[in-house]
Design a protein around this motif. Structure first.
Motif, PDB file in Angstrom:
ATOM      1  N   ILE A   1       3.452  -0.669  15.619  1.00 52.26           N
ATOM      2  CA  ILE A   1       3.979  -1.382  14.456  1.00 52.26           C
ATOM      3  C   ILE A   1       4.033  -0.447  13.246  1.00 52.26           C
ATOM      4  N   LEU A   2       2.956   0.295  13.020  1.00 51.38           N
ATOM      5  CA  LEU A   2       2.931   1.228  11.890  1.00 51.38           C
ATOM      6  C   LEU A   2       3.980   2.321  12.060  1.00 51.38           C
ATOM      7  N   GLY A   3       4.268   2.669  13.311  1.00 52.58           N
ATOM      8  CA  GLY A   3       5.247   3.712  13.586  1.00 52.58           C
ATOM      9  C   GLY A   3       6.677   3.330  13.244  1.00 52.58           C
ATOM     10  N   THR A   4       6.927   2.039  13.002  1.00 49.17           N
ATOM     11  CA  THR A   4       8.261   1.621  12.562  1.00 49.17           C
ATOM     12  C   THR A   4       8.485   1.977  11.098  1.00 49.17           C
ATOM     13  N   ASN A   5       7.401   2.290  10.395  1.00 44.78           N
ATOM     14  CA  ASN A   5       7.438   2.617   8.962  1.00 44.78           C
ATOM     15  C   ASN A   5       7.984   1.458   8.134  1.00 44.78           C
ATOM     16  N   ASN A   6       7.751   0.246   8.625  1.00 46.09           N
ATOM     17  CA  ASN A   6       8.133  -0.960   7.891  1.00 46.09           C
ATOM     18  C   ASN A   6       6.989  -1.288   6.928  1.00 46.09           C
ATOM     19  N   LYS A   7       7.232  -1.131   5.635  1.00 51.12           N
ATOM     20  CA  LYS A   7       6.168  -1.296   4.642  1.00 51.12           C
ATOM     21  C   LYS A   7       5.623  -2.717   4.618  1.00 51.12           C
ATOM     22  N   LYS A   8       6.502  -3.698   4.793  1.00 44.12           N
ATOM     23  CA  LYS A   8       6.041  -5.087   4.775  1.00 44.12           C
ATOM     24  C   LYS A   8       5.092  -5.352   5.937  1.00 44.12           C
ATOM     25  N   ALA A   9       5.458  -4.853   7.114  1.00 42.58           N
ATOM     26  CA  ALA A   9       4.604  -5.039   8.286  1.00 42.58           C
ATOM     27  C   ALA A   9       3.272  -4.320   8.095  1.00 42.58           C
ATOM     28  N   ALA A  10       3.327  -3.109   7.541  1.00 38.33           N
ATOM     29  CA  ALA A  10       2.101  -2.344   7.310  1.00 38.33           C
ATOM     30  C   ALA A  10       1.196  -3.058   6.312  1.00 38.33           C
ATOM     31  N   ASP A  11       1.777  -3.580   5.243  1.00 39.62           N
ATOM     32  CA  ASP A  11       0.978  -4.281   4.237  1.00 39.62           C
ATOM     33  C   ASP A  11       0.315  -5.523   4.825  1.00 39.62           C
ATOM     34  N   ILE A  12       1.027  -6.201   5.722  1.00 40.79           N
ATOM     35  CA  ILE A  12       0.441  -7.373   6.381  1.00 40.79           C
ATOM     36  C   ILE A  12      -0.742  -6.942   7.241  1.00 40.79           C
ATOM     37  N   LEU A  13      -0.571  -5.843   7.973  1.00 39.01           N
ATOM     38  CA  LEU A  13      -1.644  -5.343   8.833  1.00 39.01           C
ATOM     39  C   LEU A  13      -2.873  -4.933   8.027  1.00 39.01           C
ATOM     40  N   PHE A  14      -2.648  -4.166   6.971  1.00 38.35           N
ATOM     41  CA  PHE A  14      -3.772  -3.645   6.191  1.00 38.35           C
ATOM     42  C   PHE A  14      -4.456  -4.738   5.370  1.00 38.35           C
ATOM     43  N   GLY A  15      -3.675  -5.690   4.880  1.00 40.31           N
ATOM     44  CA  GLY A  15      -4.267  -6.736   4.056  1.00 40.31           C
ATOM     45  C   GLY A  15      -5.018  -6.129   2.886  1.00 40.31           C
ATOM     46  N   ASN A  16      -6.264  -6.535   2.723  1.00 41.44           N
ATOM     47  CA  ASN A  16      -7.103  -6.004   1.643  1.00 41.44           C
ATOM     48  C   ASN A  16      -8.029  -4.887   2.110  1.00 41.44           C
ATOM     49  N   SER A  17      -7.839  -4.432   3.339  1.00 39.97           N
ATOM     50  CA  SER A  17      -8.722  -3.397   3.876  1.00 39.97           C
ATOM     51  C   SER A  17      -8.382  -2.024   3.301  1.00 39.97           C
ATOM     52  N   ASN A  18      -9.333  -1.126   3.406  1.00 38.84           N
ATOM     53  CA  ASN A  18      -9.145   0.251   2.966  1.00 38.84           C
ATOM     54  C   ASN A  18      -8.431   1.014   4.086  1.00 38.84           C
ATOM     55  N   PRO A  19      -7.208   1.492   3.862  1.00 39.33           N
ATOM     56  CA  PRO A  19      -6.477   2.185   4.931  1.00 39.33           C
ATOM     57  C   PRO A  19      -7.264   3.343   5.543  1.00 39.33           C
ATOM     58  N   GLU A  20      -8.050   4.031   4.730  1.00 33.46           N
ATOM     59  CA  GLU A  20      -8.781   5.200   5.225  1.00 33.46           C
ATOM     60  C   GLU A  20      -9.763   4.839   6.336  1.00 33.46           C
TER      61      GLU A  20
END
Length: 208
Positions: A49-68
């Motif tokens: 999913i992250l490999g699609t580089n879809n920012k909306k999808a990535a933001d949904i996945l990360f939520g409030n978590s720390n990406p690192e």
């Protein structure tokens, strides 16, 4: 959604299409994963999913978590590490969404610091290392610091990638010298699509 290969297969089929409908389905996949703890079982699907580089999808996945620390619960197994390197090699500096980049680098940094024998599990190739280090051309301080720490951690592992001893000193020498441009040490084929306008300015990011 079950964490089974079938889910990954369906997503791969979905990614071959490009329409508003498939984009909505991608967001739905991201929403389902967002309600789960990212583990060894679903990390591959998450990376697809992250490999699609879809920012909306990535933001949904990360939520409030720390990406690192997004992949903190994922064990540094060979297939997952390889998938992360493959994702990083698929984009030029400045193209990959900043949160996704930080999540990938954070996983590599942790993986190669938590286990001194990690290179026996997966030995990065020269291409792997260059495709990771190239993001120093266009990334903000936090991500750049993670990249540098990953390279240092990798250098401290045994066995050590032979190629690392040859060009790592050059990368550090240029990166920490404000009079030089970091993009000068990478092959043009790795960075030709990059936003090189910030290549010598630390503290900025084209993908924020």
């Amino acid at each position: 959604m079950k964490d089974v290969p079938g889910g990954l297969f369906n997503l791969d089929s979905l990614l071959q299409e490009n329409s508003p409908q498939t984009a909505e389905i991608l967001l739905a996949y991201a929403g389902l994963l967002a309600n789960k703890r990212i583990t060894d079982k679903n990390a591959s699907l998450c990376l697809r999913i992250l490999g699609t580089n879809n920012k909306k999808a990535a933001d949904i996945l990360f939520g409030n978590s720390n990406p690192e620390t997004f992949f903190a619960a994922v064990k540094p197994a060979g297939p997952v590490i390889e998938s992360v390197f493959n994702l990083l090699s698929s984009f030029y500096p400045g193209e990959l969404y900043g949160k996704t980049l930080l999540a990938c680098i954070g996983f590599l940094k942790t993986s190669y610091s938590s286990n001194l024998n990690i290179t026996r599990i997966y030995m990065p190739t020269t291409e792997n290392i260059l495709h990771t280090a190239k993001y120093l051309v266009a990334c903000r301080d936090k991500t750049a610091d993670c990249i540098v720490e990953f390279l240092k951690n990798l250098y401290g592992n045994e066995p050590r990638p032979e190629s690392l001893t040859s060009f790592l000193p050059e990368i550090f020498s240029v990166y920490f010298d404000n009079t030089k441009k970091i993009d000068s040490i990478f092959p043009a084929s790795l960075i030709e699509g990059a936003d090189n306008g910030i290549s010598s300015i630390k503290g900025t990011d084209a993908q924020a």
